[in-house]
Design a protein around this motif. Structure first.
Motif, PDB file in Angstrom:
ATOM      1  N   UNK A 159      -3.755  18.169   2.934  1.00 39.87           N
ATOM      2  CA  UNK A 159      -5.111  18.593   3.677  1.00 39.87           C
ATOM      3  C   UNK A 159      -4.978  19.189   5.061  1.00 39.87           C
ATOM      4  N   UNK A 160      -4.168  19.029   5.682  1.00 49.03           N
ATOM      5  CA  UNK A 160      -3.802  19.349   6.835  1.00 49.03           C
ATOM      6  C   UNK A 160      -3.382  20.835   6.889  1.00 49.03           C
ATOM      7  N   UNK A 167      -1.000  25.638   8.297  1.00 44.15           N
ATOM      8  CA  UNK A 167       0.397  25.621   8.696  1.00 44.15           C
ATOM      9  C   UNK A 167       1.422  26.455   8.308  1.00 44.15           C
ATOM     10  N   UNK A 168       2.308  26.784   9.209  1.00 42.34           N
ATOM     11  CA  UNK A 168       3.378  27.705   8.770  1.00 42.34           C
ATOM     12  C   UNK A 168       4.505  26.985   8.433  1.00 42.34           C
ATOM     13  N   UNK A 169       4.730  25.725   8.787  1.00 44.99           N
ATOM     14  CA  UNK A 169       6.039  24.894   8.778  1.00 44.99           C
ATOM     15  C   UNK A 169       5.569  23.446   8.849  1.00 44.99           C
ATOM     16  N   UNK A 220       0.703  -1.049  -0.021  1.00 46.80           N
ATOM     17  CA  UNK A 220      -0.008  -0.093  -0.146  1.00 46.80           C
ATOM     18  C   UNK A 220       0.758   1.441   0.023  1.00 46.80           C
ATOM     19  N   UNK A 221       0.466   2.173  -1.007  1.00 49.65           N
ATOM     20  CA  UNK A 221       1.292   3.296  -1.141  1.00 49.65           C
ATOM     21  C   UNK A 221       1.119   4.414   0.133  1.00 49.65           C
ATOM     22  N   UNK A 222       1.911   3.992   1.186  1.00 56.28           N
ATOM     23  CA  UNK A 222       1.764   4.926   2.526  1.00 56.28           C
ATOM     24  C   UNK A 222       2.261   6.401   2.231  1.00 56.28           C
ATOM     25  N   UNK A 223       3.314   6.447   1.437  1.00 46.45           N
ATOM     26  CA  UNK A 223       3.844   7.664   1.096  1.00 46.45           C
ATOM     27  C   UNK A 223       2.854   8.620   0.443  1.00 46.45           C
ATOM     28  N   UNK A 224       1.887   8.120  -0.480  1.00 47.47           N
ATOM     29  CA  UNK A 224       1.303   9.002  -1.019  1.00 47.47           C
ATOM     30  C   UNK A 224       0.050   9.371  -0.156  1.00 47.47           C
ATOM     31  N   UNK A 225      -0.416   8.721   0.587  1.00 44.99           N
ATOM     32  CA  UNK A 225      -1.430   8.540   1.433  1.00 44.99           C
ATOM     33  C   UNK A 225      -1.019   9.840   2.578  1.00 44.99           C
ATOM     34  N   UNK A 226       0.376   9.791   3.074  1.00 46.74           N
ATOM     35  CA  UNK A 226       0.750  10.690   3.703  1.00 46.74           C
ATOM     36  C   UNK A 226       0.912  11.963   3.184  1.00 46.74           C
ATOM     37  N   UNK A 227       1.458  12.146   1.920  1.00 51.02           N
ATOM     38  CA  UNK A 227       1.660  13.369   1.128  1.00 51.02           C
ATOM     39  C   UNK A 227       0.141  14.030   1.157  1.00 51.02           C
ATOM     40  N   UNK A 234       4.507  19.569  -0.739  1.00 54.18           N
ATOM     41  CA  UNK A 234       5.027  21.076  -0.914  1.00 54.18           C
ATOM     42  C   UNK A 234       4.574  21.272  -2.505  1.00 54.18           C
ATOM     43  N   UNK A 235       4.894  20.415  -3.392  1.00 50.61           N
ATOM     44  CA  UNK A 235       4.705  20.807  -4.770  1.00 50.61           C
ATOM     45  C   UNK A 235       3.282  20.804  -5.052  1.00 50.61           C
ATOM     46  N   UNK A 236       2.194  19.793  -4.605  1.00 51.47           N
ATOM     47  CA  UNK A 236       1.017  19.934  -4.529  1.00 51.47           C
ATOM     48  C   UNK A 236       0.346  21.214  -4.279  1.00 51.47           C
TER      49      UNK A 236
END
Ligand code: GMT
Length: 381
Positions: free
Chosen positions: A82-83, A89-91, A70-77, A108-110
């Motif tokens: 969203x957050x 968020x500032x940082x 399962x592509x965790x990295x994509x879900x995390x990104x 960051x790119x998205x």
């Protein structure tokens, strides 16, 4: 530095040192008025959400028959995106490069496409560089995401040097060491507990880890066996769990040591075990800093470590304990016996506590805050 920030912390939630550092850092920053948003797949072990400034955002990822992995990295990104949008968020501060730094880069790119600019800081913790990161299956992406980070920190000078030596890095790395909360990690009277575990006044030797091969828990057992053979009256407390635990249990059986060894498993109140300990052993093959050893020192426990990685930046040879070459169990046993002598032990205990005070959270946390403001000031999007 009066401005309060909204910071997204991305970390592993489990018992590993990087997750502990990230969680304690977030809690410390929340106490200072910053708003902290943890983004990970489970609530971090040491995170109690009893603060108006602490938030936890769970990364959900779907299983699908096509996904063997399962592509965790994509879900995390996606969660980071969203957050950042919802919480403004500032940082972002990611702990452990793999896969958190590349997920932050992607987020960051998205966000850029949505006209939102946010910097991300990567903190290198150890095996993300020294073991896993160096592996050719990850190296190109690890190098790339370190270089793309808006700020990079490492937990020791040694880890910084190893990163620069192995990866093609064109970014600065700032060393900010691990830290300790001396209010929590302090020696407290646990006489009934001590009496129960060492009824004949045995000296207590402790090791805590996640029982991975890199920790060389076998060496702990071998050192312990040697000191028993040399007449010491001692018991060994093994705290934690992980892939090597079964093997270590078998080894203790084979060596008929089982009556002298206690496997305590995962313990949340580790400071209680450290409070009754006389010596802590960390014979690691690699150790970028050695947070578990610092926790022991704060509880007045001298440490016996290898001289690998960042351990010489923590352990003062001959004062707070001793260091040996990896695998030199004879020398470790000799040094253990020396420390445990009644005439030597109090001096080592005092020195261990004194050294731990150099890493007081109140000294180290402002260095992260300064670093955040420095990165934000230099950030152009
Ligand atoms: O192997 C561990 O101890 C876990 C690992 C992690 O990244 O989760 O810990 C590393 O980070 C800690 C916190 O910065 C350091 O104190 C540990 O020395 C480091 N472990 C290794 O380098 C093996």
């Amino acid at each position: 530095m009066d401005k309060k920030l909204k910071i997204g912390i991305i970390c592993y939630p489990t018992y590993g040192g990087s997750g502990v550092v990230a969680t304690e850092l977030g809690k410390g920053l929340a106490n200072k008025g910053h708003q902290i948003h943890f983004i990970t797949y489970e609530q971090p072990t040491r995170l109690d959400l009893l603060s108006e400034n602490l938030f936890y955002h769970k990364v959900d990822f779907r299983q699908y028959p096509l996904f063997k992995f399962p592509p965790y990295e994509l879900a995390l990104a996606s969660k980071i995106v969203n957050v950042v949008l919802n919480e403004k968020l500032d940082l972002l501060h990611v702990h452990y490069a793999i896969p958190h730094a590349s997920a932050a880069y992607l987020a960051k790119q998205v966000l850029k496409e949505k006209n939102i600019s946010i910097p991300f800081i990567t903190t290198l913790h150890g095996t993300d560089i020294t073991l896993v990161g160096k592996d050719e299956s990850y190296e190109p992406v690890v190098s790339f995401s370190i270089n793309q980070s808006d700020g990079v920190t490492s937990v020791s000078q040694s880890l910084k040097e190893e990163t620069l030596a192995f990866f093609d890095i064109n970014n600065d790395i700032t060393v900010i060491p691990n830290f300790i909360d001396l209010k929590r990690f302090k020696k407290t009277a646990k006489d009934h507990f001590k009496k129960a575990i060492s009824p004949h006044g045995e000296k207590l030797i402790t090791h805590t880890s996640n029982f991975r091969k890199v920790k060389r828990v076998e060496d702990v057992v071998k050192v312990f066996e040697l000191i028993l053979k040399k007449g010491a009256c001692a018991k060994l407390l093994l705290v934690g769990d992980g892939p090597e635990r079964r093997h270590i249990e078998e080894l203790c059986h084979e060596k008929s040591l089982f009556h002298h060894v206690r496997f305590l498993g995962k313990i949340e109140a580790i400071e209680e075990v450290l409070s009754i300990s006389d010596l802590f052993i960390m014979p690691s093959e690699k150790e970028s800093f050695g947070l578990a050893a610092l926790e022991a020192m704060a509880c007045e426990v001298p440490i016996l470590t290898t001289n690998t990685g960042g351990l010489p930046e923590l352990n003062i040879h001959g004062e707070t304990g001793f260091m040996s070459n990896i695998g030199d169990i004879e020398e470790m046993a000799k040094n253990a016996l020396f420390i445990l002598e009644d005439k030597n032990l109090p001096k080592f205990k005092r020195a261990a506590l004194l050294r731990a005070k150099d890493f007081d959270i109140h000294k180290v946390l402002p260095r992260y805050e300064e670093f955040y403001f420095e990165v934000l000031e230099g950030f152009s999007g």
